[in-house]
Design a protein around this motif. Structure first.
Motif, short mmCIF file in Angstrom:
data_model
loop_
_atom_site.label_atom_id
_atom_site.label_comp_id
_atom_site.label_asym_id
_atom_site.label_seq_id
_atom_site.Cartn_x
_atom_site.Cartn_y
_atom_site.Cartn_z
N SER A 1 0.81 -1.21 0.00
CA SER A 1 0.00 0.00 0.00
C SER A 1 0.85 1.26 0.00
N GLY A 2 0.56 2.12 -0.97
CA GLY A 2 1.22 3.42 -1.03
C GLY A 2 2.63 3.39 -1.56
N ARG A 3 3.14 2.24 -1.93
CA ARG A 3 4.52 2.13 -2.38
C ARG A 3 4.67 1.48 -3.75
N SER A 4 3.70 0.69 -4.14
CA SER A 4 3.83 -0.14 -5.34
C SER A 4 3.30 0.59 -6.57
N ASP A 5 4.18 1.37 -7.20
CA ASP A 5 3.81 2.11 -8.39
C ASP A 5 4.65 1.65 -9.57
N ALA A 6 4.53 2.35 -10.70
CA ALA A 6 5.23 1.94 -11.91
C ALA A 6 6.74 1.99 -11.73
N ALA A 7 7.25 2.99 -11.03
CA ALA A 7 8.69 3.09 -10.82
C ALA A 7 9.20 1.91 -10.01
N ALA B 1 -7.74 2.34 -3.73
CA ALA B 1 -9.15 2.46 -3.38
C ALA B 1 -9.85 3.19 -4.52
N LEU B 2 -10.92 2.62 -5.05
CA LEU B 2 -11.52 3.14 -6.26
C LEU B 2 -12.73 4.03 -6.04
N ASP B 3 -13.51 3.79 -4.99
CA ASP B 3 -14.75 4.57 -4.81
C ASP B 3 -14.68 5.34 -3.50
N GLU B 4 -15.66 6.19 -3.27
CA GLU B 4 -15.57 7.09 -2.13
C GLU B 4 -15.54 6.37 -0.78
N ALA C 1 -9.26 4.66 3.24
CA ALA C 1 -7.83 4.86 3.01
C ALA C 1 -7.34 6.15 3.66
N ARG C 2 -8.16 7.19 3.62
CA ARG C 2 -7.77 8.44 4.29
C ARG C 2 -7.64 8.23 5.80
N GLU C 3 -8.52 7.43 6.36
CA GLU C 3 -8.42 7.14 7.79
C GLU C 3 -7.15 6.35 8.09
N LEU C 4 -6.76 5.47 7.19
CA LEU C 4 -5.52 4.72 7.38
C LEU C 4 -4.31 5.66 7.33
N VAL C 5 -4.34 6.60 6.40
CA VAL C 5 -3.26 7.58 6.31
C VAL C 5 -3.17 8.40 7.59
N ALA C 6 -4.32 8.72 8.17
CA ALA C 6 -4.35 9.51 9.40
C ALA C 6 -3.68 8.78 10.56
N ARG C 7 -3.59 7.48 10.46
CA ARG C 7 -2.85 6.73 11.51
C ARG C 7 -1.53 6.18 10.97
N ASP C 8 -0.95 6.94 10.03
CA ASP C 8 0.43 6.75 9.58
C ASP C 8 0.65 5.54 8.68
N PHE D 1 -2.22 5.09 -1.63
CA PHE D 1 -2.37 5.91 -2.83
C PHE D 1 -3.73 6.59 -2.77
N LEU D 2 -3.73 7.91 -2.84
CA LEU D 2 -4.98 8.67 -2.84
C LEU D 2 -4.94 9.75 -3.92
N PRO D 3 -4.83 9.36 -5.18
CA PRO D 3 -4.83 10.34 -6.26
C PRO D 3 -6.22 10.96 -6.42
N PRO D 4 -6.32 12.14 -7.01
CA PRO D 4 -7.64 12.77 -7.19
C PRO D 4 -8.60 11.90 -7.99
N ASP D 5 -8.09 11.21 -9.00
CA ASP D 5 -8.91 10.35 -9.84
C ASP D 5 -8.26 8.97 -9.88
#
Length: 247
Positions: A12-18, A36-39, A45-52, A56-60
């Motif tokens: 989570s949050g690390r596995s991108d194309a690079a 995460a695809l839907d609201e 996911a935002r709650e998970l980020v809030a606890r460190d 991935f939370l891109p706008p789209d």
């Protein structure tokens, strides 16, 4: 499905194309995400980020899936995306994108964080085979190659039964986090004609041989996926065993 039969499991949050491109020398597939695809899943996911926790939370999120897969279109590795959603509809949309890039569409029935489970993602799908199969059918209907990421040692869940059900629903692969129950790979491999990817503790030749002996078609590496030494050891073993099998 991919060669060599070593996959990079999503982080989570690390596995991108690079991340995938850096390991393409050793691996045959890279599962990006999870995303995460839907609201509801994005709020979790935002709650998970809030606890460190990294997420991935891109706008789209669908545009992110497309952009990341496009970035790997010329890379010598088969990409895929690990996907989370509270309903099947966004999975269907993402599967269309995956199909366009010949990427693996991986449904996440694995994550056990309370925030994700509360909105119906992750392990809640593993506990509800009918819902999980709806997600598989939604992805398969778009012509995507479908994998389901699951975990062992979930109370009340028979992974052999799960494998049979998702195969009937149209899955092509099952990606099994064996936890401390490596023998579950044999149960899954015997239960269905799916491409079985074994995950957990894959670090060296011994772990690769053990999983392949249980019937796995491939292995995946999670946290050490950015460790070139681990990837080289595992990749060399996978290649050697493949050559031996062909001889």
């Amino acid at each position: 499905m991919f060669e060599p039969r070593l996959a990079l499991a999503s982080l989570s949050g690390r596995s991108d194309a690079a991340w995938a491109r850096r390991a393409s020398e050793h691996a045959g597939a890279a599962l990006l995400g999870g995303i995460a695809l839907d609201e509801p899943s994005r709020e979790a996911a935002r709650e998970l980020v809030a606890r460190d926790r990294e997420e991935f939370l891109p706008p789209d999120p669908l545009a992110f899936v497309d952009d990341q897969l496009a970035a790997l279109s010329e890379a010598p590795i088969r990409p895929g995306f690990n996907l989370r959603a509270s309903t099947p509809a966004p999975i269907s949309e993402a599967a269309t994108i995956c199909r366009a890039y010949d990427a693996i569409c991986e449904i996440n029935a694995h994550c056990r964080q309370e925030e994700l489970c509360t909105v119906g993602c992750g392990e809640t799908l593993l506990r509800d085979t009918d819902r999980l199969c709806e997600y598989v059918r939604a992805a398969a209907a778009e012509g995507a190659t479908v994998s389901v990421k699951v975990r062992a040692e979930v109370e009340g869940v028979d992974l052999a039964e799960t494998a049979r059900a998702v195969e009937r629903a149209g899955a092509d692969a099952i990606h099994v986090d064996a936890m401390d129950s490596e023998g579950v790979i044999r149960d899954v491999a015997d239960a269905a004609d799916l491409f079985v990817i074994a995950n957990n503790g894959v670090r060296d030749a011994a772990s690769v041989r053990e999983y392949l002996a249980y019937g796995a078609d491939a292995v995946s590496v999670g946290r050490p996926s950015d460790d070139p030494q681990v990837l080289a050891r595992v990749g060399e073993t996978v290649d050697r065993l493949a050559r031996e099998a062909r001889a």
